[in-house]
Design a protein around this motif. Structure first.
Motif, PDB file in Angstrom:
ATOM      1  N   ILE A   1      -7.114   4.221  -3.815  1.00  0.00           N
ATOM      2  CA  ILE A   1      -6.140   3.456  -3.053  1.00  0.00           C
ATOM      3  C   ILE A   1      -4.966   3.196  -3.982  1.00  0.00           C
ATOM      4  N   ALA A   2      -3.763   3.425  -3.491  1.00  0.00           N
ATOM      5  CA  ALA A   2      -2.585   3.293  -4.347  1.00  0.00           C
ATOM      6  C   ALA A   2      -1.615   2.248  -3.796  1.00  0.00           C
ATOM      7  N   PHE A   3      -0.962   1.573  -4.721  1.00  0.00           N
ATOM      8  CA  PHE A   3       0.012   0.546  -4.379  1.00  0.00           C
ATOM      9  C   PHE A   3       1.302   0.785  -5.146  1.00  0.00           C
ATOM     10  N   LEU A   4       2.417   0.461  -4.523  1.00  0.00           N
ATOM     11  CA  LEU A   4       3.674   0.344  -5.254  1.00  0.00           C
ATOM     12  C   LEU A   4       3.597  -0.990  -5.971  1.00  0.00           C
ATOM     13  N   ALA A   5       3.987  -1.033  -7.220  1.00  0.00           N
ATOM     14  CA  ALA A   5       3.843  -2.258  -7.996  1.00  0.00           C
ATOM     15  C   ALA A   5       5.102  -2.511  -8.816  1.00  0.00           C
ATOM     16  N   GLN A   6       5.174  -3.716  -9.378  1.00  0.00           N
ATOM     17  CA  GLN A   6       6.293  -4.104 -10.235  1.00  0.00           C
ATOM     18  C   GLN A   6       5.740  -4.717 -11.506  1.00  0.00           C
ATOM     19  N   ASN A   7       6.596  -4.839 -12.512  1.00  0.00           N
ATOM     20  CA  ASN A   7       6.251  -5.489 -13.783  1.00  0.00           C
ATOM     21  C   ASN A   7       5.131  -4.762 -14.526  1.00  0.00           C
ATOM     22  N   LEU A   8       5.426  -3.564 -14.974  1.00  0.00           N
ATOM     23  CA  LEU A   8       4.459  -2.736 -15.688  1.00  0.00           C
ATOM     24  C   LEU A   8       3.844  -3.460 -16.883  1.00  0.00           C
TER      25      LEU A   8
ATOM     26  N   THR B   1     -11.324   3.850  -7.334  1.00  0.00           N
ATOM     27  CA  THR B   1     -10.151   3.968  -8.180  1.00  0.00           C
ATOM     28  C   THR B   1      -8.952   3.306  -7.529  1.00  0.00           C
ATOM     29  N   ILE B   2      -8.246   2.502  -8.312  1.00  0.00           N
ATOM     30  CA  ILE B   2      -7.005   1.864  -7.890  1.00  0.00           C
ATOM     31  C   ILE B   2      -5.884   2.527  -8.675  1.00  0.00           C
ATOM     32  N   GLU B   3      -4.821   2.872  -7.975  1.00  0.00           N
ATOM     33  CA  GLU B   3      -3.643   3.480  -8.602  1.00  0.00           C
ATOM     34  C   GLU B   3      -2.463   2.548  -8.368  1.00  0.00           C
ATOM     35  N   LEU B   4      -1.744   2.215  -9.420  1.00  0.00           N
ATOM     36  CA  LEU B   4      -0.525   1.424  -9.300  1.00  0.00           C
ATOM     37  C   LEU B   4       0.639   2.307  -9.716  1.00  0.00           C
ATOM     38  N   ASN B   5       1.677   2.351  -8.876  1.00  0.00           N
ATOM     39  CA  ASN B   5       2.854   3.181  -9.133  1.00  0.00           C
ATOM     40  C   ASN B   5       4.057   2.307  -9.447  1.00  0.00           C
ATOM     41  N   PHE B   6       4.687   2.586 -10.587  1.00  0.00           N
ATOM     42  CA  PHE B   6       5.856   1.844 -11.047  1.00  0.00           C
ATOM     43  C   PHE B   6       7.033   2.803 -11.118  1.00  0.00           C
ATOM     44  N   ASP B   7       8.037   2.600 -10.278  1.00  0.00           N
ATOM     45  CA  ASP B   7       9.228   3.459 -10.298  1.00  0.00           C
ATOM     46  C   ASP B   7      10.113   3.114 -11.468  1.00  0.00           C
TER      47      ASP B   7
ATOM     48  N   THR C   1       7.754   8.612 -12.351  1.00  0.00           N
ATOM     49  CA  THR C   1       6.987   7.435 -11.947  1.00  0.00           C
ATOM     50  C   THR C   1       5.828   7.228 -12.912  1.00  0.00           C
ATOM     51  N   THR C   2       5.633   5.994 -13.355  1.00  0.00           N
ATOM     52  CA  THR C   2       4.487   5.657 -14.193  1.00  0.00           C
ATOM     53  C   THR C   2       3.335   5.261 -13.285  1.00  0.00           C
ATOM     54  N   GLN C   3       2.168   5.849 -13.535  1.00  0.00           N
ATOM     55  CA  GLN C   3       0.975   5.536 -12.762  1.00  0.00           C
ATOM     56  C   GLN C   3      -0.081   4.951 -13.688  1.00  0.00           C
ATOM     57  N   ILE C   4      -0.748   3.901 -13.196  1.00  0.00           N
ATOM     58  CA  ILE C   4      -1.864   3.292 -13.906  1.00  0.00           C
ATOM     59  C   ILE C   4      -3.083   3.440 -13.009  1.00  0.00           C
TER      60      ILE C   4
ATOM     61  N   LEU D   1       0.853  -1.178   0.000  1.00  0.00           N
ATOM     62  CA  LEU D   1       0.000   0.000   0.000  1.00  0.00           C
ATOM     63  C   LEU D   1       0.891   1.230   0.000  1.00  0.00           C
ATOM     64  N   ASP D   2       0.635   2.137  -0.915  1.00  0.00           N
ATOM     65  CA  ASP D   2       1.474   3.321  -1.066  1.00  0.00           C
ATOM     66  C   ASP D   2       0.891   4.517  -0.319  1.00  0.00           C
ATOM     67  N   HIS D   3      -0.355   4.871  -0.599  1.00  0.00           N
ATOM     68  CA  HIS D   3      -0.975   6.030   0.044  1.00  0.00           C
ATOM     69  C   HIS D   3      -2.472   5.998  -0.187  1.00  0.00           C
TER      70      HIS D   3
END
Length: 119
Positions: free
Chosen positions: A70-77, A113-119, A101-104, A3-5
């Motif tokens: 709700i946002a999450f840090l994620a991997q494998n864009l 809304t779900i937000e995924l953050n890819f560094d 940062t790429t956000q989906i 969970l990111d924020h």
């Protein structure tokens, strides 16, 4: 996933900021220069912004909560985009100014809304 924020729409940015800083001990910190409504990012002890506040958004009919997403840090864009496409989930992809940062963004079945953050 981590969970990111979470983001809160607020009618009174100053009052909300005071609450989260005074009650939860969060600290005001850097927020990228987004276009749009004014807001604040409040940072937790680990040095990451865990609560995003913003004001000025019009009421959305049917929105039952002040929680925006709700946002999450994620991997494998690429893998994630493939899963979204395979399941016919529409999404929006953006890049955060200054950080790259790429956000989906997409919605769950209940419209959250779900937000995924890819560094």
């Amino acid at each position: 996933m981590i969970l990111d924020h979470f983001t809160v729409h607020t009618k009174d940015l100053e009052k909300a900021s005071h609450f989260y800083q005074q009650i939860l001990g969060l600290k005001d910190g850097y927020r990228p220069p987004f276009d749009g409504p004014p807001g604040l990012w409040l940072y937790g002890a680990q040095g990451r912004p865990v609560v995003h506040l913003y004001a000025g958004r019009e009421e959305t009919p049917g929105l039952s909560s002040a929680v925006d997403h709700i946002a999450f840090l994620a991997q494998n864009l690429e893998e994630t985009l493939g899963r979204l496409q395979e399941n016919n989930v529409s999404y929006q992809q953006v890049t955060v100014p200054d950080t790259g940062t790429t956000q989906i963004f997409f919605s769950d079945p209940d419209g959250i809304t779900i937000e995924l953050n890819f560094d």
